[in-house]
Scaffold this active site. Structure first.
Site, PDB file in Angstrom:
ATOM      1  N   GLU A   1      20.276  94.641  52.241  1.00  0.00           N
ATOM      2  CA  GLU A   1      19.847  93.435  52.944  1.00  0.00           C
ATOM      3  C   GLU A   1      18.493  93.721  53.586  1.00  0.00           C
ATOM      4  O   GLU A   1      18.316  94.707  54.291  1.00  0.00           O
ATOM      5  CB  GLU A   1      20.894  93.044  54.001  1.00  0.00           C
ATOM      6  N   ARG A   2      17.548  92.848  53.300  1.00  0.00           N
ATOM      7  CA  ARG A   2      16.174  93.015  53.773  1.00  0.00           C
ATOM      8  C   ARG A   2      15.556  94.315  53.252  1.00  0.00           C
ATOM      9  O   ARG A   2      14.714  94.932  53.915  1.00  0.00           O
ATOM     10  CB  ARG A   2      16.085  92.969  55.300  1.00  0.00           C
TER      11      ARG A   2
ATOM     12  N   ASN B   1      26.115  93.710  58.664  1.00  0.00           N
ATOM     13  CA  ASN B   1      26.999  92.694  58.088  1.00  0.00           C
ATOM     14  C   ASN B   1      27.972  93.489  57.227  1.00  0.00           C
ATOM     15  O   ASN B   1      27.769  93.680  56.036  1.00  0.00           O
ATOM     16  CB  ASN B   1      26.214  91.677  57.261  1.00  0.00           C
TER      17      ASN B   1
ATOM     18  N   GLU C   1      25.916  85.436  63.638  1.00  0.00           N
ATOM     19  CA  GLU C   1      25.616  85.009  62.275  1.00  0.00           C
ATOM     20  C   GLU C   1      26.832  85.091  61.354  1.00  0.00           C
ATOM     21  O   GLU C   1      26.750  85.595  60.235  1.00  0.00           O
ATOM     22  CB  GLU C   1      24.450  85.829  61.701  1.00  0.00           C
TER      23      GLU C   1
ATOM     24  N   ASP D   1      13.708  87.713  66.578  1.00  0.00           N
ATOM     25  CA  ASP D   1      14.157  88.521  65.430  1.00  0.00           C
ATOM     26  C   ASP D   1      13.006  89.235  64.731  1.00  0.00           C
ATOM     27  O   ASP D   1      12.600  88.808  63.651  1.00  0.00           O
ATOM     28  CB  ASP D   1      14.913  87.634  64.436  1.00  0.00           C
TER      29      ASP D   1
ATOM     30  N   GLU E   1      16.378  98.679  69.212  1.00  0.00           N
ATOM     31  CA  GLU E   1      16.452  98.450  67.762  1.00  0.00           C
ATOM     32  C   GLU E   1      15.124  97.889  67.270  1.00  0.00           C
ATOM     33  O   GLU E   1      14.768  96.747  67.565  1.00  0.00           O
ATOM     34  CB  GLU E   1      17.598  97.484  67.419  1.00  0.00           C
TER      35      GLU E   1
ATOM     36  N   GLU F   1      10.865  92.754  56.968  1.00  0.00           N
ATOM     37  CA  GLU F   1      11.491  91.465  56.671  1.00  0.00           C
ATOM     38  C   GLU F   1      10.540  90.302  56.949  1.00  0.00           C
ATOM     39  O   GLU F   1      10.470  89.355  56.176  1.00  0.00           O
ATOM     40  CB  GLU F   1      12.759  91.323  57.523  1.00  0.00           C
TER      41      GLU F   1
ATOM     42  N   HIS G   1       8.457  83.011  63.673  1.00  0.00           N
ATOM     43  CA  HIS G   1       9.552  82.573  62.798  1.00  0.00           C
ATOM     44  C   HIS G   1       9.204  81.322  61.993  1.00  0.00           C
ATOM     45  O   HIS G   1      10.006  80.393  61.886  1.00  0.00           O
ATOM     46  CB  HIS G   1      10.820  82.320  63.620  1.00  0.00           C
TER      47      HIS G   1
END
Lengths: 717, 717
Positions: free
Chosen positions: B181-182, B224, B305, B378, B400, B406, B534
């Protein structure tokens, strides 16, 4: 002297810093380690002269320079004159070549072939490498480098070589998302997102590897095709790849989705007889050739496993193929139409492709080839040859082999596939009486076709070593070599591959060749002995699942194929059963139909055989089945022992890789053996013969295994 | 001499045969190309002596031998005695080290730090590298090799170094299917199918690279998460990786799916207060530690999410985290609980994590860290620091950062992220008055925490060069170096990375450092200037899509974030708007809240600013917006020109790679510029200022672009 030693040390260092990661494939060009031979080669090769500067000959020049300087560890001068030891490379029609090569010879090697000849003129000894085209000359250069890599004499060269098959291709089942259907070596090497702006070095190295073995065409995308690749955005990306490949004599082909007129053409139909649809394809072809003037053509999977096709509109496969062929014809493009079709019907899946296509023989345009898998089901460890071979004399049939080991242990099992390919090519169809081998149909000689082809479904991915298993490289190699010359033996191909890829050390070559040549039969034994087929895990095809019977279609279930019951096991395809054998010529049919003459290796392909039936070994079928499963697993141990004795003969990195992989292969062979014997035992009701190790786990255990993330399936396209 | 030249040639050959494919990262160890310096180093380093043979010290030994022999191009003897030029490596407590290093020093460098010291005893000059633990000594060895690689003096060494943060981690968002992912650098490097039997050489090289920059923990799987990784079959595979990493001081962590008790535990609930659920996790933890005795712990994304979490059962995040913490506590495992939560509500997404977690301060177990993204939304090209920093004094907050780009051009754009990281770390929260930098919260000094951490979401994949873009390696490098010492400047880190990765050539270092240091601000300018955020393509986040408003949730739409209208543009987060600024300390709040003092780089994060509002430049907001977009795109041209002038300074392969990528980056910068300016113009109604090149395509064109196969999303888990 001290300084020299320091330099030697330096060199050995550079070897340790750069790992043998397998990226270089069979084109390694490390210094010849036999001092006498090195001296001989050095004496014979002093300089290079090229007669031309086409892009293809520039590729040849670059390859020869890096290859010779690596192998001979000496600087090779490029010069315009001819002196002792010049390697003269060029096109036959060039005047400077003309004086050395006879017109008669040039007729022999044809359009893509070459001559390599030692000649002497004016007291000067030189070597000439020539073709009638620049690509012929390039192939000659790769052949010459191979001779050095495999330590052959270059004293009195007189080599003429030319391909037996015209279209020598790789089919990539690569999706636009970079997943690879049935891919076990990482992602697709095509980085669509970065194309056309970023040209990965891999593209060129891929082209070099292909050209070195004569592959001259590549289908970039999955036969389960996505129409998006035919849109402008992607055609520009495809063209960027074609630009790289062109300098190595390789044409690009695309899998065409039959319903593309609907998906990207705003049409309501894809009916091949609809004028708008025909126009769509005509315009699409014109557009493609604007971007890629030497575009090869389309590969099509239609009306098969859910793919759209002409039958959606009550048209025939010929209607569909011919429509595309018409669109491509003015550009000299071709259509490769796949014969791999079978519907959800009660008819034996074995028979369906034949039933569908035989009536269409003679109905295809001149620029259509029908691509037929080697066997009637689907790339099993062993299949009888496909009954279409020999049944469509008016249609050029193209061979489809599978390099990626969908049914043969993924990229974890060492299985050398040349024997599988050869078994099919050498099989006699009896189409025109004895001597009508499949190879003669594929190469066009038996039926007199002007267009011929052989494809391998690629086993290539983004893994550093391209194919995951170091030995899977050999299957890529073998496909190219056999397409060039199907008379080469599996042993000859293995021999030259081992020498180039690993070492010329005789003990290594000898041992590894034995392993390779035995590996396919060993795999058949521990997976699907005696003619068993398609008993792998559902959908992902990983590991054994002969018990599986929950697929949405009967002919996707292992139980459909083995038909084990209390009486026996096997699929009766004689006249008392599905009568699939009727699709073969009488000689073939009769040999298979008689249980006494049927090759036991294919027995359960054609017969439902009682458990207590006595085989040639004197063993009952049940005992023989057990014997085969145990022998197969035991033979993997032999492969391990043989390999482990070679430690020190090659680099540690690849040695350890193969060692680990053989260990996995052995564990999985035991898994196959135990699972299958336990399962079939529930039908035979017989014991595993004495002396055989009893399975250490229950059938329930094997049945419970799940592999939701097995590679090679899933992923958006 | 002729022979020597032959050897030199040989060496240069070996360089050409082995391409600079980027696989070696910053651990290249090629011979020092400065003859004087090489002599100095050779004089100082003659032999190696190790005091111990732990697995970690064996790693150190192997690295030193290959590193020193490569760099110094001389054989380094391993010996048991100490002679002139011995490099003595070991643990402080060992008697032979004791005599050289004072106890006072050893207190300074602590558990993971080291000392590198030139000492003289009995007329013998040696260099000592020591830690209080073997991992400290290993870090010292990597530091020493870095000194040589970057051409630093080793005349009078007296280096003491120790990490400012305890848990220095990479979070892999890798799925079991090997999609990432990403991820923009190929497949996951974890080959689950072949584990545990096949240990890819990459695993060790990955561990070496991490250890060389102090990374001591890795989360293997996507937040996830898929519960399957907690089953026995996969734990055995995880253990095989842990076995490789252990010798480099690296612990393995796993992302835990909160609903695992249901999915793999046959329970009906995952309620953290349910006794069966608590037992499930306790037993699962016990099982994990059987396979992996030094397992690090769990990373958890819960109620975010679509992921399950304690709120599904009306429990708090603390309830969930503490349950897992209790299960791990007896094994000294930790829970890293992510604060990245936001629900589908009317509340400004900016505020939601703070609202959720601030009330929980003090309610977490001692072995829980709360992992907070650097900014409140994000991983945007620029974000203000997350308001949770400084708001939870009783809870250790772990940083983080996102290494994988991304929102920053995937692996195609050259964007050096250290300035982004530093901007956040250096931001003053004013928690305890002026001087309360985020870094001091993360390193535990401001709030006196016993456990501290910093993570980077990995940008690593199966691409040969690991990260896709050669310069993306620098972001991996920077994360490790900053987690070790957040006082390092972006320039210092860039400098040492360039020297190790490419060359010490001063012009190259100087030019590339300028490019790197400017690159992030340039990217902000052509993507999201003045505090825009974003506005990337929906879901895949590729390219500009400020117009997008069709997501199923408002706060996934770019229009939600920029709020452009006929009056102006930007998100009013002052007291007249969402009042998100209330979450900061007054000093921070007030500085941002006043449109006159608000840093213009963050202006549109906090204010809805009229198009004609005059900025410090004297330009109107509209003109400034245009100016920034055009300056950003133009600056990429400057990057290209600067880079292209370096041809010949490094290997052609990486030079060409970067050149091609910069060209794509320029094209995409123009795309961003044109699409955004045209779109925002529909609100401002103003012209693009004179002198600026007009976009060559229409807004409709940009809006029509579709990227169904953009990398980094999709794929089964």
């Amino acid at each position: 002297m001290k300084k020299i030693l320091a330099f030697i040390f330096l060199f050995s260092l550079s070897l340790t810093v750069y790992a043998e990661d397998g990226y270089r494939l069979w084109l390694r060009y490390d210094k010849i380690d036999n001092a006498n031979l090195l001296q001989q080669y050095r004496n014979k090769i002093s300089s290079l002269k090229f007669t031309d500067t086409s892009a293809v000959l520039l590729s040849a020049k670059e390859e020869l320079i890096s290859g010779l300087q690596g192998l001979l560890d000496k600087k090779i001068a490029i010069q315009n004159n001819i002196t002792e030891g010049t390697l003269l490379v060029g096109i036959f029609s060039d005047a400077s070549i003309h004086s050395y090569i006879s017109a008669k010879d040039s007729t022999k090697f044809g359009k893509e072939g070459f001559i390599i000849k030692s000649v002497k003129a004016n007291q000067i000894n030189i070597i000439v490498i020539a073709g009638n085209t620049d690509i012929g000359a390039l192939y000659g250069c790769f052949h010459f480098l191979r001779m050095l890599q495999t330590h052959q004499s270059i004293e009195k060269l007189s080599v003429i070589s030319f391909p037996s098959i015209q279209l020598r291709m790789l089919d990539h089942w690569d999706n636009l998302s970079r997943t690879v259907e049935r891919g076990y070596a990482g992602m697709s090497i095509w980085n669509w997102q970065k194309l056309p702006g970023y040209i990965d070095k891999r593209y060129k190295d891929y082209a070099r590897a292909n050209a070195s073995i004569g592959i001259n065409g590549v289908v970039l995308n999955n036969v389960n095709a996505n129409a998006t690749i035919l849109t402008k955005d992607y055609l520009i990306k495809v063209a960027a790849l074609a630009n790289v490949f062109r300098a190595y004599g390789i044409k690009v082909y695309l899998s065409a989705r039959f319903s593309a007129p609907i998906e990207i053409g705003n049409l309501k139909t894809a009916d091949p007889l609809d004028e708008q649809v025909r126009n769509f394809w005509k315009q699409k072809a014109d557009e493609i050739y604007e971007y890629i003037p030497d575009f090869g053509g389309f590969l099509v999977k239609a009306n098969s496993e859910g793919q759209p096709g002409p039958q959606n509109y009550n048209r025939t496969h010929a209607d569909g193929a011919n429509m595309l062929a018409d669109a491509l014809a003015s550009h000299n493009g071709i259509v490769i139409w796949r014969a791999f079709v079978y519907s959800n019907s009660n008819e034996d899946r074995f028979k369906q492709a034949y039933n569908e296509f035989k009536p269409l023989d003679g109905k295809f345009r001149k620029n259509v080839l029908l691509q037929v898998k080697n066997g009637p089901i689907d790339f099993q460890p062993r299949e009888p040859f496909h009954p279409l071979f020999g049944a469509m004399p008016q249609t050029p049939l193209m061979m489809e082999f599978q390099l990626t080991q969908e049914y043969l242990g993924f990229s974890t099992h060492l299985v050398y596939l040349a024997p599988l390919f050869k078994e099919c090519l050498d099989a006699d169809t009896y189409e025109n009486g004895k001597g009508s081998a499949v190879a003669k149909i594929i190469d066009g000689t038996l039926e007199d076709h002007n267009i011929t082809g052989m494809a391998g479904v690629a086993n290539i991915g983004s893994d550093i070593n391209w194919t995951g298993h170091p030995f899977a490289q050999a299957n890529w190699y073998a496909l190219g070599r056999l397409a060039w010359d199907h008379n080469l033996t599996s042993a000859e191909i293995a021999d030259e591959w081992i020498r180039q890829t690993f070492t010329n050390d005789p003990r290594f070559v000898d041992t590894v060749k034995k392993i390779m040549l035995a590996s396919r039969e060993i795999t058949v034994d521990y997976m699907t002995p005696l003619g068993l087929h398609h008993i792998m895990g559902y959908s992902h095809h990983y590991g054994p699942a002969p018990w599986y019977n929950k697929a949405e279609r009967a002919d996707w279930n292992p139980v459909y194929f083995h038909k084990a019951d209390s009486v026996g096991i096997g699929f009766d395809r004689t006249s008392t059963g599905s009568n699939a054998l009727s699709q073969y010529e009488p000689e073939v049919r009769n040999a298979f139909a008689d249980i006494h003459t049927c090759d036991e290796k294919s027995l359960l392909w054609f017969h439902h055989v009682p458990w207590n039936y006595t085989l040639q070994s004197g063993r009952s079928l049940w005992n023989e089945l057990c014997y085969k499963y145990y022998a197969g697993a035991d033979s993997v141990e032999w492969m391990q022992t043989s390999w482990n004795a070679l430690k020190g003969k090659i680099d540690d990195e690849r040695f350890e890789q193969v060692k680990m992989l053989l260990n996995i292969q052995h564990n999985e062979a035991l898994w196959w053996r135990n699972a299958c014997v336990l399962y079939f035992q529930t039908f035979s009701g017989l014991s595993i013969p004495k002396g055989f190790e009893q399975p250490d786990k229950s059938l329930e255990y094997y049945e419970s295994l799940q592999f939701p993330y097995a590679p090679g399936i899933g992923g958006n396209q």
